[in-house]
Design an enzyme around this catalytic site. Structure first.
Site, mmCIF file in Angstrom:
data_model
loop_
_atom_site.group_PDB
_atom_site.id
_atom_site.type_symbol
_atom_site.label_atom_id
_atom_site.label_comp_id
_atom_site.label_asym_id
_atom_site.label_seq_id
_atom_site.Cartn_x
_atom_site.Cartn_y
_atom_site.Cartn_z
ATOM 1 N N LYS A 53 -7.301 5.891 8.745
ATOM 2 C CA LYS A 53 -7.966 4.739 8.105
ATOM 3 C C LYS A 53 -7.028 3.538 8.132
ATOM 4 O O LYS A 53 -7.423 2.427 8.465
ATOM 5 C CB LYS A 53 -8.300 5.088 6.656
ATOM 6 C CG LYS A 53 -8.582 3.874 5.772
ATOM 7 C CD LYS A 53 -8.919 4.219 4.357
ATOM 8 C CE LYS A 53 -7.757 4.115 3.427
ATOM 9 N NZ LYS A 53 -7.362 2.773 3.014
ATOM 10 N N ASN A 54 -5.745 3.780 7.817
ATOM 11 C CA ASN A 54 -4.803 2.660 7.682
ATOM 12 C C ASN A 54 -4.243 2.183 9.005
ATOM 13 O O ASN A 54 -3.404 1.296 9.048
ATOM 14 C CB ASN A 54 -3.691 3.033 6.698
ATOM 15 C CG ASN A 54 -4.252 3.155 5.281
ATOM 16 O OD1 ASN A 54 -5.376 2.685 5.026
ATOM 17 N ND2 ASN A 54 -3.529 3.782 4.402
ATOM 18 N N CYS A 60 -8.138 -0.696 -3.940
ATOM 19 C CA CYS A 60 -8.150 0.402 -4.915
ATOM 20 C C CYS A 60 -7.494 -0.039 -6.228
ATOM 21 O O CYS A 60 -6.557 -0.819 -6.241
ATOM 22 C CB CYS A 60 -7.370 1.588 -4.363
ATOM 23 S SG CYS A 60 -8.415 2.720 -3.440
ATOM 24 N N ARG A 105 -1.998 -5.982 -7.121
ATOM 25 C CA ARG A 105 -1.936 -6.073 -5.655
ATOM 26 C C ARG A 105 -1.608 -7.521 -5.241
ATOM 27 O O ARG A 105 -2.380 -8.215 -4.650
ATOM 28 C CB ARG A 105 -3.264 -5.637 -5.028
ATOM 29 C CG ARG A 105 -3.806 -4.282 -5.423
ATOM 30 C CD ARG A 105 -2.977 -3.096 -4.982
ATOM 31 N NE ARG A 105 -2.893 -2.837 -3.582
ATOM 32 C CZ ARG A 105 -3.758 -2.076 -2.895
ATOM 33 N NH1 ARG A 105 -4.803 -1.597 -3.501
ATOM 34 N NH2 ARG A 105 -3.584 -1.853 -1.610
ATOM 35 N N ASP A 119 0.355 7.541 -0.749
ATOM 36 C CA ASP A 119 -1.060 7.926 -0.581
ATOM 37 C C ASP A 119 -1.283 9.421 -0.691
ATOM 38 O O ASP A 119 -2.419 9.881 -0.664
ATOM 39 C CB ASP A 119 -1.582 7.420 0.769
ATOM 40 C CG ASP A 119 -1.672 5.910 0.797
ATOM 41 O OD1 ASP A 119 -1.769 5.344 1.899
ATOM 42 O OD2 ASP A 119 -1.606 5.284 -0.277
ATOM 43 N N ARG A 135 -14.515 5.796 0.566
ATOM 44 C CA ARG A 135 -13.853 4.624 1.159
ATOM 45 C C ARG A 135 -12.882 5.053 2.261
ATOM 46 O O ARG A 135 -12.596 4.316 3.187
ATOM 47 C CB ARG A 135 -13.055 3.861 0.094
ATOM 48 C CG ARG A 135 -13.893 3.195 -0.941
ATOM 49 C CD ARG A 135 -13.065 2.285 -1.769
ATOM 50 N NE ARG A 135 -12.297 1.351 -0.917
ATOM 51 C CZ ARG A 135 -11.519 0.400 -1.404
ATOM 52 N NH1 ARG A 135 -11.389 0.283 -2.708
ATOM 53 N NH2 ARG A 135 -10.865 -0.425 -0.614
HETATM 54 C C1 EPZ Z 1 -1.175 -0.284 2.618
HETATM 55 O O1 EPZ Z 1 -1.519 -1.116 1.525
HETATM 56 C C2 EPZ Z 1 -2.224 0.820 2.653
HETATM 57 N N1 EPZ Z 1 -3.537 0.232 2.863
HETATM 58 C C3 EPZ Z 1 -2.213 1.593 1.329
HETATM 59 O O2 EPZ Z 1 -3.156 2.653 1.455
HETATM 60 C C4 EPZ Z 1 -0.820 2.190 1.139
HETATM 61 O O3 EPZ Z 1 -0.769 2.840 -0.116
HETATM 62 C C5 EPZ Z 1 0.224 1.061 1.176
HETATM 63 O O4 EPZ Z 1 0.119 0.332 2.414
HETATM 64 C C6 EPZ Z 1 1.639 1.603 1.063
HETATM 65 O O5 EPZ Z 1 1.884 2.522 2.079
HETATM 66 C C7 EPZ Z 1 -3.916 -0.111 4.123
HETATM 67 O O6 EPZ Z 1 -3.153 0.014 5.063
HETATM 68 C C8 EPZ Z 1 -5.311 -0.639 4.268
HETATM 69 P P1 EPZ Z 1 2.021 -2.689 0.580
HETATM 70 P P2 EPZ Z 1 -0.731 -2.526 1.285
HETATM 71 O O7 EPZ Z 1 1.878 -4.114 0.894
HETATM 72 O O8 EPZ Z 1 -0.390 -3.124 2.592
HETATM 73 C C9 EPZ Z 1 3.724 -4.626 -3.391
HETATM 74 C C10 EPZ Z 1 -4.839 4.118 0.732
HETATM 75 O O9 EPZ Z 1 -5.012 4.853 -0.245
HETATM 76 N N2 EPZ Z 1 3.391 -5.909 -2.747
HETATM 77 O O10 EPZ Z 1 2.924 -1.837 1.427
HETATM 78 O O11 EPZ Z 1 -1.519 -3.314 0.333
HETATM 79 C C11 EPZ Z 1 2.477 -3.847 -3.762
HETATM 80 O O12 EPZ Z 1 1.976 -4.281 -5.022
HETATM 81 C C12 EPZ Z 1 -4.268 2.724 0.537
HETATM 82 O O13 EPZ Z 1 -5.094 4.438 1.919
HETATM 83 C C13 EPZ Z 1 3.795 -7.100 -3.368
HETATM 84 O O14 EPZ Z 1 4.407 -7.086 -4.428
HETATM 85 O O15 EPZ Z 1 0.578 -1.992 0.571
HETATM 86 C C14 EPZ Z 1 2.979 -2.431 -3.808
HETATM 87 O O16 EPZ Z 1 3.623 -2.199 -5.045
HETATM 88 C C15 EPZ Z 1 -3.891 2.450 -0.907
HETATM 89 N N3 EPZ Z 1 3.490 -8.276 -2.766
HETATM 90 C C16 EPZ Z 1 4.026 -2.402 -2.688
HETATM 91 O O17 EPZ Z 1 4.393 -3.768 -2.455
HETATM 92 C C17 EPZ Z 1 2.817 -8.334 -1.559
HETATM 93 O O18 EPZ Z 1 2.606 -9.442 -1.040
HETATM 94 C C18 EPZ Z 1 3.504 -1.798 -1.384
HETATM 95 O O19 EPZ Z 1 2.406 -2.541 -0.980
HETATM 96 C C19 EPZ Z 1 2.427 -7.122 -0.957
HETATM 97 C C20 EPZ Z 1 2.728 -5.918 -1.563
#
Ligand code: EPZ
Length: 420
Positions: free
Chosen positions: A22-23, A116, A121, A307, A399
């Site tokens: 998915k990701n 989610c 976020r 995840d 989802r």
């Molecule tokens: C991706 O989300 C995945 N989603 C998530 O999968 C996954 O949990 C996550 O990466 C971490 O591996 C998709 O790829 C569609 P991040 P993303 O930016 O990109 C903070 C699932 O269940 N952050 O790596 O949104 C954030 O709050 C989903 O399949 C900031 O602070 O994750 C988090 O604490 C859920 N500022 C951490 O970084 C930002 O601008 C990691 O977020 C961006 C992120």
């Protein structure tokens, strides 16, 4: 409304057809916007988030449809860079279109993306690195982006954000210079994005390491690209943790052992015997969890993935010992534990740590899914408990999993989706 009805206690036996990740698929759909042509994404899961991304492509002027299990994207007609608010609020992946629209048009506009319910976020990392790369960002009710220069640049992420890494890559593919992105996320899905973008004519290297280098190009190859994404390592891990709870034997056709190594490392000496060939998981035999999982730290790839954190916590409640899980990626991702506790699980949450005292007598319960992976954890919990449990909020699970109940049913689980 829909819910799953589960009568737990059955062992799981059989072979699972794992979906494309998915990701990986979601950023690939966004990336197809960069390219004025057709993209065929093979083995694409028919999950809700994919359907939303398809609607976004169509809203922007492109075409998106399934031809059996292949998702066909025709983005020649994309002529708009304003994302529809109702769709962007639905899924986090809508944010990934920003980089693609910046490469194609030099502009993008989006409302605050949804996703989610697993904690805040923010998108500050996305904004900071795009600003480093010459993008003006207007932050208000919605976010507007415009490329003031297009000569590449250098940026370093303050945190290995998966989405920010993907957005920075996509924003830099079409430019007049070289872009260097430091401290990037290293997930296999980012390697997929690099390989897809190079297939359409990009010049990207370094995905999977700490530094990615993009040599900007001005035009792309031909008019169509076929792409087979990496398999979903989170789906593999979800089934392995279900097996750890239920017992039995599962086979995974040609799954990449390497992408699941963080899970394999902690589970192999506790709940199962893993048979692999040429680095691929062939078969997993589950002979019961002998003890708790000890201390598990959840961090960016290649560490144990956030995840799979909920699914591990559910499995740990059946093990005979102590498990402590600290989620350093999403520090508030333990909401689902309230539902697990309805079964009698001994779980306590302290800030971003979760302590599970396994081995308690558990009983069936009526549980409510509030997010995708938390929902998967409730399914694992119900599968391990004799008696009838129910799980509502199935739309959250849909989802990211394409027919999870059908796959589990084929393996011998007594699980059905009912409409009420
Ligand atoms: C991706 O989300 C995945 N989603 C998530 O999968 C996954 O949990 C996550 O990466 C971490 O591996 C998709 O790829 C569609 P991040 P993303 O930016 O990109 C903070 C699932 O269940 N952050 O790596 O949104 C954030 O709050 C989903 O399949 C900031 O602070 O994750 C988090 O604490 C859920 N500022 C951490 O970084 C930002 O601008 C990691 O977020 C961006 C992120």
């Amino acid at each position: 409304m829909e819910k799953f009805v589960v009568r737990g206690g059955n062992k799981l036996f059989g072979e699972i057809e794992i979906q494309s990740a998915k990701n990986s698929v979601l950023p690939l759909i966004a990336a197809s916007i960069i390219y004025e042509g057709k993209t065929y994404i093979e083995d694409c899961p028919k999950i809700y988030d994919v359907l939303v991304m398809m609607k976004i492509i169509e809203k922007l002027g492109g075409k998106a449809y399934f031809d059996k299990n292949t998702l066909v994207l025709d983005t020649e007609g994309v002529n708009d860079w304003n994302l529809p608010e109702d769709m962007t609020k639905e899924i986090r992946a809508s944010l990934f279109t920003v980089g693609a629209l910046l490469s194609r048009f030099g502009y993008a506009s989006i409302s605050a993306p949804g996703g989610c319910n697993i904690g805040s976020r923010p998108i500050d990392i996305h904004i900071d690195c795009l600003k480093d790369l010459g993008v003006n960002v207007y932050e208000g009710e919605s976010f507007s982006f415009s490329k003031k220069t297009n000569n590449g640049g250098i940026t370093k992420l303050r945190y290995k954000s998966v989405g920010a890494t993907e957005n920075a890559i996509m924003a830099s593919v079409k430019s007049n210079g070289v872009t260097v992105i430091e401290n990037v996320a290293k997930e296999p899905e980012i390697v997929d994005l690099q390989n897809y973008l190079n297939a359409i004519g990009g010049k990207i290297s370094g995905a999977g390491s700490d530094r990615i280098v993009i040599e900007g190009v001005k035009k792309f190859n031909g008019k169509e690209v076929r792409f087979k994404p990496v398999k979903d390592r989170i789906e593999v891990g979800t089934f392995i943790l279900a097996g750890a709870v239920c017992g039995g034997e599962l086979r995974f056709k040609g799954e990449s052992f390497e992408n699941s190594s963080a899970l394999i490392k902690i589970i192999e000496h506790n709940a199962c015997k893993i048979y692999s060939k040429n680095g691929k998981i062939e078969c997993v035999k589950f002979d019961g969890q002998t003890h708790g999982y000890g201390f598990v730290s959840v961090d960016p790839y290649p560490s144990f993935p956030t995840d799979l954190q909920p699914q591990l916590v559910a499995a740990a409640s059946f093990s005979d010992g102590l498990t402590v899980v600290v989620d350093n990626v999403f520090k508030r991702r333990f909401g689902y534990t309230e539902q697990l506790k309805k079964t009698g699980a001994d779980i306590a949450v302290y800030d971003n740590a979760c302590v599970i005292n396994g081995g308690k007598k558990l009983s069936s319960a009526e549980m409510i899914a509030g997010d995708l992976r938390g929902g998967a954890a409730l399914i694992i919990q119900a599968l391990g408990i004799c008696g009838e449990s129910t799980i509502s909020g199935v739309r959250h699970i849909d989802r990211g999993y394409d027919g999870i109940e059908e796959k589990l049913h084929l393996l011998g689980a007594d699980i059905h989706r009912i409409y009420y």
